[in-house]
Design a protein around this motif. Structure first.
Motif, PDB file in Angstrom:
ATOM      1  N   CYS A   1       0.658  -1.189  -0.629  1.00  0.00           N
ATOM      2  CA  CYS A   1      -0.318   0.212   0.415  1.00  0.00           C
ATOM      3  C   CYS A   1       1.092   1.579   0.210  1.00  0.00           C
ATOM      4  CB  CYS A   1      -1.069  -0.159   1.238  1.00  0.00           C
ATOM      5  SG  CYS A   1      -1.557  -1.406   1.953  1.00  0.00           S
ATOM      6  N   PRO A   2       1.632   1.078  -1.018  1.00  0.00           N
ATOM      7  CA  PRO A   2       2.513   2.537  -1.017  1.00  0.00           C
ATOM      8  C   PRO A   2       2.505   3.860  -1.302  1.00  0.00           C
ATOM      9  CG  PRO A   2       3.027   1.912  -2.848  1.00  0.00           C
ATOM     10  CD  PRO A   2       1.870   0.758  -2.307  1.00  0.00           C
TER      11      PRO A   2
ATOM     12  N   ASP B   1      -3.950   0.919   8.017  1.00  0.00           N
ATOM     13  CA  ASP B   1      -5.864   0.882   8.249  1.00  0.00           C
ATOM     14  C   ASP B   1      -4.954  -0.752   7.987  1.00  0.00           C
ATOM     15  OD1 ASP B   1      -7.702  -1.053   9.195  1.00  0.00           O
ATOM     16  OD2 ASP B   1      -8.929   0.999   9.134  1.00  0.00           O
ATOM     17  N   PRO B   2      -4.592  -1.708   8.762  1.00  0.00           N
ATOM     18  CA  PRO B   2      -4.970  -3.302   8.155  1.00  0.00           C
ATOM     19  C   PRO B   2      -6.196  -3.920   7.240  1.00  0.00           C
ATOM     20  CG  PRO B   2      -4.272  -3.213  10.695  1.00  0.00           C
ATOM     21  CD  PRO B   2      -4.322  -1.800  10.443  1.00  0.00           C
ATOM     22  N   ASP B   3      -6.923  -3.321   7.994  1.00  0.00           N
ATOM     23  CA  ASP B   3      -8.555  -3.502   7.318  1.00  0.00           C
ATOM     24  C   ASP B   3      -8.232  -3.642   6.103  1.00  0.00           C
ATOM     25  OD1 ASP B   3      -8.836  -5.275  10.006  1.00  0.00           O
ATOM     26  OD2 ASP B   3      -9.773  -3.698  10.441  1.00  0.00           O
ATOM     27  N   HIS B   4      -7.598  -2.334   5.689  1.00  0.00           N
ATOM     28  CA  HIS B   4      -8.105  -1.693   4.129  1.00  0.00           C
ATOM     29  C   HIS B   4      -6.518  -2.411   3.628  1.00  0.00           C
ATOM     30  CE1 HIS B   4     -10.993  -0.220   6.331  1.00  0.00           C
ATOM     31  NE2 HIS B   4     -11.326   0.411   5.563  1.00  0.00           N
ATOM     32  N   CYS B   5      -5.834  -3.061   3.363  1.00  0.00           N
ATOM     33  CA  CYS B   5      -4.533  -3.125   3.036  1.00  0.00           C
ATOM     34  C   CYS B   5      -4.412  -5.074   3.429  1.00  0.00           C
ATOM     35  CB  CYS B   5      -3.343  -2.811   2.857  1.00  0.00           C
ATOM     36  SG  CYS B   5      -2.138  -3.318   2.511  1.00  0.00           S
ATOM     37  N   GLU B   6      -5.166  -6.189   1.765  1.00  0.00           N
ATOM     38  CA  GLU B   6      -5.430  -7.348   1.966  1.00  0.00           C
ATOM     39  C   GLU B   6      -3.253  -8.284   1.810  1.00  0.00           C
ATOM     40  OE1 GLU B   6      -6.783 -10.805  -0.684  1.00  0.00           O
ATOM     41  OE2 GLU B   6      -8.223  -9.056  -0.773  1.00  0.00           O
ATOM     42  N   ALA B   7      -2.971  -7.167   1.030  1.00  0.00           N
ATOM     43  CA  ALA B   7      -1.785  -7.644   0.724  1.00  0.00           C
ATOM     44  C   ALA B   7      -0.771  -7.884   2.269  1.00  0.00           C
ATOM     45  CB  ALA B   7      -0.828  -6.954  -0.215  1.00  0.00           C
ATOM     46  N   LEU B   8      -1.029  -6.856   2.899  1.00  0.00           N
ATOM     47  CA  LEU B   8      -0.119  -6.666   4.813  1.00  0.00           C
ATOM     48  C   LEU B   8      -0.398  -8.081   5.073  1.00  0.00           C
ATOM     49  CD1 LEU B   8       1.167  -4.717   6.326  1.00  0.00           C
ATOM     50  CD2 LEU B   8      -1.582  -4.560   7.547  1.00  0.00           C
ATOM     51  N   HIS B   9      -1.547  -8.939   5.379  1.00  0.00           N
ATOM     52  CA  HIS B   9      -1.653 -10.577   5.798  1.00  0.00           C
ATOM     53  C   HIS B   9      -0.559 -11.689   4.889  1.00  0.00           C
ATOM     54  CE1 HIS B   9      -3.985  -8.327   8.481  1.00  0.00           C
ATOM     55  NE2 HIS B   9      -4.591  -7.712   8.005  1.00  0.00           N
ATOM     56  N   ASP B  10      -0.152 -10.845   3.856  1.00  0.00           N
ATOM     57  CA  ASP B  10       0.711 -12.533   2.141  1.00  0.00           C
ATOM     58  C   ASP B  10       1.478 -12.782   3.560  1.00  0.00           C
ATOM     59  OD1 ASP B  10       1.784 -13.840   0.578  1.00  0.00           O
ATOM     60  OD2 ASP B  10       2.087 -12.168  -0.962  1.00  0.00           O
TER      61      ASP B  10
ATOM     62  N   VAL C   1      -0.454   0.790  11.083  1.00  0.00           N
ATOM     63  CA  VAL C   1       0.254  -0.308  11.625  1.00  0.00           C
ATOM     64  C   VAL C   1       1.587   0.835  10.913  1.00  0.00           C
ATOM     65  CG1 VAL C   1      -0.299  -2.298  12.177  1.00  0.00           C
ATOM     66  CG2 VAL C   1       0.009  -1.765   9.805  1.00  0.00           C
ATOM     67  N   PHE C   2       2.994   0.837  11.427  1.00  0.00           N
ATOM     68  CA  PHE C   2       3.834   0.923   9.959  1.00  0.00           C
ATOM     69  C   PHE C   2       4.766  -0.057   9.224  1.00  0.00           C
ATOM     70  CE2 PHE C   2       8.049   2.855  10.888  1.00  0.00           C
ATOM     71  CZ  PHE C   2       8.285   3.965   9.150  1.00  0.00           C
ATOM     72  N   THR C   3       4.559   0.209   8.053  1.00  0.00           N
ATOM     73  CA  THR C   3       4.597  -1.069   6.857  1.00  0.00           C
ATOM     74  C   THR C   3       6.145  -1.094   6.954  1.00  0.00           C
ATOM     75  OG1 THR C   3       4.232   0.126   5.366  1.00  0.00           O
ATOM     76  CG2 THR C   3       2.802  -1.178   6.073  1.00  0.00           C
ATOM     77  N   ASP C   4       7.103  -0.532   7.131  1.00  0.00           N
ATOM     78  CA  ASP C   4       8.372  -0.006   6.816  1.00  0.00           C
ATOM     79  C   ASP C   4       9.451  -1.154   7.892  1.00  0.00           C
ATOM     80  OD1 ASP C   4      10.857   1.047   5.603  1.00  0.00           O
ATOM     81  OD2 ASP C   4      11.066   1.678   7.826  1.00  0.00           O
ATOM     82  N   GLY C   5       8.015  -1.495   9.056  1.00  0.00           N
ATOM     83  CA  GLY C   5       8.793  -2.582   9.830  1.00  0.00           C
ATOM     84  C   GLY C   5       8.625  -3.960  10.057  1.00  0.00           C
ATOM     85  N   TRP C   6       9.015  -4.116  11.514  1.00  0.00           N
ATOM     86  CA  TRP C   6       8.305  -5.653  10.823  1.00  0.00           C
ATOM     87  C   TRP C   6       6.791  -6.342  10.731  1.00  0.00           C
ATOM     88  CZ3 TRP C   6      10.603  -9.928  10.104  1.00  0.00           C
ATOM     89  CH2 TRP C   6      11.971  -9.795  10.125  1.00  0.00           C
ATOM     90  N   ASP C   7       6.037  -4.790  11.519  1.00  0.00           N
ATOM     91  CA  ASP C   7       4.542  -4.568  11.759  1.00  0.00           C
ATOM     92  C   ASP C   7       4.214  -5.079   9.953  1.00  0.00           C
ATOM     93  OD1 ASP C   7       3.798  -4.719  13.910  1.00  0.00           O
ATOM     94  OD2 ASP C   7       2.966  -2.477  13.574  1.00  0.00           O
ATOM     95  N   GLY C   8       4.910  -5.178   8.988  1.00  0.00           N
ATOM     96  CA  GLY C   8       4.603  -4.860   8.132  1.00  0.00           C
ATOM     97  C   GLY C   8       4.899  -6.176   7.575  1.00  0.00           C
TER      98      GLY C   8
END
Length: 536
Positions: A327-328, A339-348, A397-404
């Motif tokens: 979600c760049p 918002d993790p609920d609006h980024c499906e790729a985050l859970h790949d 979540v901050f996707t540049d770290g392990w949360d991503g």
């Protein structure tokens, strides 16, 4: 291409292809400071009118019988090639058991060449285990500052002990490197650097001191930028005080870059050329072994290091091989987050920070139980989940770290839970704040099912995060036992076979050159009982 893609018929990305021996030898054929007997190059060099050792000396990656010794010849650090003549020059290195060099135990002559910015990486062997030494370089009448270093203890050494410092995030313009002055006074055996050794950008109105010129892009730019950092006297003293282990993060190249992709949307070919320049300059300015010599825009920096029979260190690289952030459109916004609920790729589950080859290396080496009581992961980003619920009621979540990279983090935590991985401790940087965390497979049950300890060190100088955000992280995550976001500083770790003691040391102010150290908090972790327990 996704570096974690294991499907038949896919090729391995260039950034993860193995470095074949012939390619490595070709790349290292002109490498300065490898103690090669290249007497055919021994043409008399012109006399040097000014001190060539302006960037100091350093050592790193010690083993039982030696270490890497480093310097770079640069009589004019701001000039192309450091003001050195293009001809290779012979430099003598001496190692002694005393600072006065009355008992010299090793001497050799090695070559510094313009191809590698007249840097030297001398890999010494044949020294006594567990011993402090002093070293220096000589070129003509010029003598370098004296450095102090040590070998690792023997594998069978009794009652080993280790004191080491952990640092990260040292923006030159955002403050004085006073933290290093305090750390040197602690007399560590080792310093571990977790990345953002330099910053490629300027600090703007927040600048305490300034560096001239634009952001580095070319090899010449990065060489000059490194040289300017290296001239800081407190940083020089820290390098000369003891050996270092290092890894990088993003600012050594460009903020938030992912593998060979620019966060600023520069063309990939252009960015890979920039990355190659940054990696080469990084190698030229750090006490790294020849196994890390860069080949083009590839440079294997992740490694395993042992301190006798006391500790194993896995120094990780979570930048060079990672999948691009998801979600760049909002990935770079720390305050807004994602918002993790609006980024499906985050859970790949296939998404990776480590890349396939480093992942496989780490997951095969970590459970290889050598009977060593402590296992450390030198890691750039906070491993503890740090999502927060903002005022709109949605998690971020901050996707540049392990949360991503949820899936790989969960697999790594499961690996740390295995009994073969002795007393795992994650050392983290990047977040510019101090954390003490009790890592668990399920963040909500961290009070009872802790699998590892995590300590994040504050920045040496870089801007502190919002105290409101950090307090919210602690409030929403039971695994976070302590945070401090107000002071820059470093982490000091004292270790023996039974106990780890971690001290968070802050600096009263980095905006003044005479800032003082103060203890922010102390923690203990007992062998066999993961998680930080606060002391006093």
């Amino acid at each position: 291409m996704n570096p974690s893609d294991d499907r038949p018929g896919t090729s391995t990305p260039d950034a993860e292809r193995p470095l074949h021996r012939r390619a490595l030898l070709r790349a290292g054929a002109g490498l300065a400071g490898l103690s090669l007997a290249r007497r055919t190059l021994a043409h008399p060099a012109p006399p040097i009118a000014t001190d060539p050792f302006t960037l100091g000396v350093a050592s790193g990656y010690p083993h039982e019988h030696g270490m890497v010794l480093w310097t770079r010849l640069a009589p004019e650090p701001d000039a192309p090639h450091g003001g050195m003549d293009p001809a290779p020059v012979a430099v003598r290195v001496s190692i002694a058991r005393d600072p006065g060099f009355a008992e010299i135990v090793h001497q050799e002559t090695t070559w510094a060449s313009a191809e590698w910015a007249h840097s030297l990486h001398v890999e010494v062997d044949g020294l006594a285990p567990g011993t402090w030494y002093w070293y220096r370089f000589e070129l003509g009448a010029w003598v370098s500052p004296t450095g102090r270093t040590r070998t690792s203890p023997r594998a069978d050494a009794g009652d080993p002990r280790l004191r080491f410092g952990v640092v990260c995030c040292q923006h030159y313009e955002q403050g004085y490197f006073t933290a290093y002055r305090a750390l040197v006074a602690d007399e560590p055996d080792l310093i571990v650097h977790l990345g953002d050794y330099l910053y490629e950008g300027h600090a703007g109105a927040d600048a305490v001191r300034r560096l001239r010129g634009p952001a580095p892009v070319t090899l010449a730019d990065y060489r000059i930028h490194h040289a300017r950092y290296k001239r800081d006297p407190d940083l020089q003293r820290a390098h000369a005080s003891c050996p270092w282990l290092l890894t990088w993060d993003d600012h050594e190249v460009e903020n938030d870059y992912a593998a060979d992709r620019s966060a600023s949307a520069w063309p990939q070919a252009w960015f890979r050329a920039r990355r190659a320049a940054a990696y080469r300059a990084y190698y030229e300015h750090m006490p790294l072994p020849r196994s890390m010599v860069p080949v083009g825009d590839q440079m294997r920096i992740h490694t395993e290091w042992w301190f006798g029979r006391l500790a194993r260190f896995f120094m990780l690289d979570t930048r060079q091989y990672r999948d691009d952030e998801v979600c760049p459109d909002i990935r770079s916004s720390f305050l807004r987050g994602l918002d993790p609920d609006h980024c499906e790729a985050l859970h790949d589950p296939k998404r990776t920070m480590l890349g396939r080859q480093q992942h496989d290396w780490l997951f095969s080496r970590l459970p290889a139980d050598p009977g060593i009581p402590w296992t450390f992961l030198g890691n750039q980003s906070l491993m503890q989940p740090a999502s927060v619920t903002f005022d709109d009621g949605r998690p971020r979540v901050f996707t540049d770290g392990w949360d991503g990279y949820f899936g790989e983090r969960q697999a790594l935590l499961a690996l740390l839970a295995r009994p073969e991985v002795a007393n795992p401790v994650v050392l983290s940087g990047d977040v510019h704040a101090f954390y003490a965390n009790a890592l668990a497979l399920d963040d909500t049950s961290a009070v009872h099912q802790v699998v590892a300890t995590e300590f994040a060190c504050g920045a040496v100088t870089a801007t502190v995060p919002s105290p409101r955000y950090v307090a919210r992280v602690q409030r929403e995550h039971p695994a976070v036992r302590f945070t401090h976001a107000d002071k820059r500083g470093y982490l000091r770790v004292d270790l023996d076979a039974q106990e780890l003691r971690a001290t968070m040391v802050g600096i009263t102010s980095v905006r003044e050159p005479d800032g003082r150290p103060l203890i922010l908090a102390r923690f203990s972790t007992r062998a066999g009982t993961p998680g930080p327990a606060r002391l006093g």
